[in-house]
Design a protein around this motif. Structure first.
Motif, mmCIF file in Angstrom:
data_model
loop_
_atom_site.group_PDB
_atom_site.id
_atom_site.type_symbol
_atom_site.label_atom_id
_atom_site.label_comp_id
_atom_site.label_asym_id
_atom_site.label_seq_id
_atom_site.Cartn_x
_atom_site.Cartn_y
_atom_site.Cartn_z
ATOM 1 N N ALA A 243 0.848 -1.327 -0.044
ATOM 2 C CA ALA A 243 0.002 -0.075 -0.034
ATOM 3 C C ALA A 243 0.901 1.446 0.106
ATOM 4 O O ALA A 243 0.253 2.419 -0.286
ATOM 5 N N THR A 244 1.997 1.180 0.366
ATOM 6 C CA THR A 244 3.068 2.404 0.445
ATOM 7 C C THR A 244 3.714 2.538 -0.591
ATOM 8 O O THR A 244 4.811 3.343 -0.560
ATOM 9 N N VAL A 245 3.903 1.348 -1.738
ATOM 10 C CA VAL A 245 4.769 1.695 -2.814
ATOM 11 C C VAL A 245 4.487 3.048 -3.481
ATOM 12 O O VAL A 245 3.135 3.088 -3.957
ATOM 13 N N PRO A 246 5.129 3.776 -3.598
ATOM 14 C CA PRO A 246 5.073 5.291 -4.196
ATOM 15 C C PRO A 246 4.149 4.922 -5.581
ATOM 16 O O PRO A 246 3.126 5.903 -5.849
ATOM 17 N N GLU A 247 4.797 4.345 -6.500
ATOM 18 C CA GLU A 247 3.987 4.339 -7.963
ATOM 19 C C GLU A 247 3.572 3.051 -7.989
ATOM 20 O O GLU A 247 3.811 2.456 -8.990
ATOM 21 N N LEU A 248 2.513 2.551 -7.188
ATOM 22 C CA LEU A 248 1.818 1.242 -7.422
ATOM 23 C C LEU A 248 1.136 1.166 -8.641
ATOM 24 O O LEU A 248 -0.075 1.942 -8.470
ATOM 25 N N ALA A 249 1.310 0.551 -9.579
ATOM 26 C CA ALA A 249 0.747 0.533 -10.800
ATOM 27 C C ALA A 249 0.738 -0.759 -11.553
ATOM 28 O O ALA A 249 1.410 -0.956 -12.819
ATOM 29 N N PRO A 250 0.335 -2.059 -10.978
ATOM 30 C CA PRO A 250 0.561 -3.203 -11.818
ATOM 31 C C PRO A 250 -0.369 -3.094 -12.914
ATOM 32 O O PRO A 250 -1.367 -2.577 -13.070
ATOM 33 N N LYS A 251 0.045 -3.425 -14.031
ATOM 34 C CA LYS A 251 -0.630 -3.384 -15.577
ATOM 35 C C LYS A 251 -1.519 -4.650 -15.744
ATOM 36 O O LYS A 251 -2.464 -4.288 -16.667
ATOM 37 N N ASN A 252 -1.570 -5.433 -14.973
ATOM 38 C CA ASN A 252 -2.410 -6.795 -15.377
ATOM 39 C C ASN A 252 -2.433 -7.880 -14.303
ATOM 40 O O ASN A 252 -1.621 -7.502 -13.144
ATOM 41 N N GLU A 253 -3.208 -8.754 -14.472
ATOM 42 C CA GLU A 253 -3.452 -9.572 -13.206
ATOM 43 C C GLU A 253 -2.044 -10.377 -12.991
ATOM 44 O O GLU A 253 -1.583 -10.521 -11.689
ATOM 45 N N VAL A 254 -1.142 -10.799 -13.837
ATOM 46 C CA VAL A 254 -0.059 -11.388 -13.620
ATOM 47 C C VAL A 254 1.220 -10.474 -12.610
ATOM 48 O O VAL A 254 1.436 -11.106 -11.693
ATOM 49 N N GLU A 255 1.051 -9.284 -12.936
ATOM 50 C CA GLU A 255 1.743 -8.472 -12.055
ATOM 51 C C GLU A 255 1.192 -8.163 -10.777
ATOM 52 O O GLU A 255 1.771 -8.001 -9.718
ATOM 53 N N VAL A 256 -0.181 -8.168 -10.665
ATOM 54 C CA VAL A 256 -0.867 -7.955 -9.389
ATOM 55 C C VAL A 256 -0.392 -9.365 -8.433
ATOM 56 O O VAL A 256 0.162 -9.070 -7.421
ATOM 57 N N TRP A 257 -0.357 -10.335 -9.004
ATOM 58 C CA TRP A 257 -0.230 -11.523 -8.310
ATOM 59 C C TRP A 257 1.365 -11.537 -7.811
ATOM 60 O O TRP A 257 1.566 -12.117 -6.746
ATOM 61 N N ALA A 258 2.135 -11.314 -8.747
ATOM 62 C CA ALA A 258 3.687 -11.465 -8.729
ATOM 63 C C ALA A 258 4.120 -10.278 -7.772
ATOM 64 O O ALA A 258 4.993 -10.682 -6.515
#
Ligand code: ATP
Ligand code: MG
Length: 411
Positions: A243-258
């Motif tokens: 939640a504190t990652v400054p530029e949290l922006a996963p681009k797709n589901e794979v990135e979300v889970w990784a």
């Protein structure tokens, strides 16, 4: 409020609403598309609500499909488009904390809007552009607030998935959840365990892909919703680092889970188990694990050509993004992809010699030694120690592998 101009998707459906109105019924655009239009966002699905009962709708239009007639939904086909039209209805029961046991068709718009989850989702739009706002959804839209329609305690008790919808909308729209609504999520968080994991999965991923995922995550932690999601109990601190990652922006589901697995510090087998518990599709699990591999390599022991070779351009992009979001470079977002593209081979099939060649031309005995030799050849090619052409490879096998290996690999 009256909208001066309607988006094209609504304009195409105006004649349908006009036909229903001309027959003496009421008809409105409802749901997310009204909310998104007022916010100036693109819309995807056009939902129509009407006072006409399903049989009455069907009597008015030549071509219809019963897509969900027991819930009052009929699709009207018009000029190549399909418009889902649902009769005003109320719901009751909800013994499973999700689906109503009983749906009753009604003639009044207010009763239909009352059953909707949040005020911003309870707006109706007439085909002439007039917005019907019975629950102050417009002022909540303006102020950026997610507020349950009616008594939030009762609404989350009826359908526990609404709590995940609240955090998803908070993230997608970058909105705050109103205090009483938030408090009711806290009280009812435990009911999430009654909801099918697939539904939670869907909302969680959409939340993580939203523009303000940190908001959703923060609420999930604060209200203990996260504790009722697979594999997240006891991981509050890990989740707060996401939640504190400054530029949290996963681009797709794979990135979300990784990203989640990386911050939870999961091993590869644990990642598989974790994602299976979330009912994640197998191809996503596979790709997330590859992306995780790259992120860990970046963090701990360095990225090798061998590792990149085992990946695909998509998973390299995903792993790079996860590592970068988490503060582990590389500085150049294309660095690993460039290295991958420059590999002499990208697939085991690109190798200029096969197992059959080794048997026929080098006299190897069929068996595991063939595969081991091929593996060594492949590594040498990837590392640039030898060119990927038949003669060079056979010579390499002769000089560098067979002469140093156990003689038993030869006939
Ligand atoms: P999006 O389509 O962008 O996900 P949406 O608001 O259109 O957002 P849908 O799931 O398409 O969401 O639902 C359409 C509408 O139905 C919502 O706007 C809301 O009015 C109502 N709705 C959907 N799910 C629920 C629910 N669980 N409880 C109450 N009302 C709901
Ligand atoms: Mg929708």
């Amino acid at each position: 409020m009256r909208l001066a101009q309607l988006p094209q998707e609504f304009v195409g459906a105006q004649p349908i609403l006009a036909t229903l109105e001309a027959a003496g019924y009421e008809a409105y655009f409802v749901g997310g598309s009204v909310r998104d239009t007022i916010l100036g966002k693109p819309i995807h699905d056009v939902d129509i609500a009407t006072s006409a009962y399903p049989e009455e709708v069907k009597a008015l239009f030549k071509r219809t499909v019963d897509t969900g007639i027991e819930h009052g939904t009929v699709m009207i086909l018009d000029h190549g488009n399909g418009y889902e039209t649902t009769t005003f209805r109320t719901e009751s029961g909800y013994q499973d904390y999700r689906r109503p046991d009983k749906v009753t068709f009604v003639r009044h718009l207010e009763d239909d809007l009352k059953r909707r989850d949040f005020t911003i989702n309870a707006l109706a739009l007439r085909q002439d552009g007039e917005v019907i706002d019975l629950f102050d959804g417009l002022s909540d839209l303006k102020a950026g607030v997610i507020r349950a329609v009616g008594d939030p305690e009762a609404r989350f008790g009826e359908d526990a998935l609404r709590m995940m919808r609240a955090v998803r909308f908070a993230s997608q729209l970058n909105f705050n959840i109103e205090a009483k609504t938030l408090a009711a999520i806290h009280t009812h968080a435990h009911l999430l365990s009654q909801i099918a994991v697939e539904r939670i999965h869907d909302e969680f991923v959409r939340m993580m892909l939203g523009t303000a995922a940190y908001r959703g995550l923060t609420v999930m932690i604060q209200t203990t919703l996260a504790d009722y999601c697979p594999g997240l109990v006891g991981h509050t601190i890990d989740l707060s680092t996401i939640a504190t990652v400054p530029e949290l922006a996963p681009k797709n589901e794979v990135e979300v889970w990784a990203m989640v697995a990386f911050h939870l510090g999961l091993s590869y087998p644990d990642t598989v188990e974790f994602l299976q518990a979330w009912k994640t599709a197998n191809h996503i699990i596979k790709s997330a694990n590859q992306a995780l591999h790259l992120a860990y390599a970046q963090q701990y022991h360095g990225v090798t050509k061998q590792l990149l070779f085992a990946m695909t351009p998509d998973t390299i992009a995903a792993g790079t993004n996860v590592a970068r979001m988490s503060g582990y470079g590389p500085d150049d977002p294309n660095e690993w992809l460039t290295l991958y593209n420059a590999l002499p081979i990208q697939d085991p099939h690109d190798l200029a010699v096969s197992g059959a060649d080794l048997i026929k031309k080098m006299g190897l005995t069929p068996g595991p030694a063939v595969g081991e030799t091929l593996q060594k050849v492949q590594n040498a090619v990837i590392d640039g120690k030898v060119n990927n052409d038949v003669d060079a490879l056979l010579k390499y096998v002769q000089e560098k592998i067979l002469t140093t290996d156990d003689a038993s690999t030869k006939k």
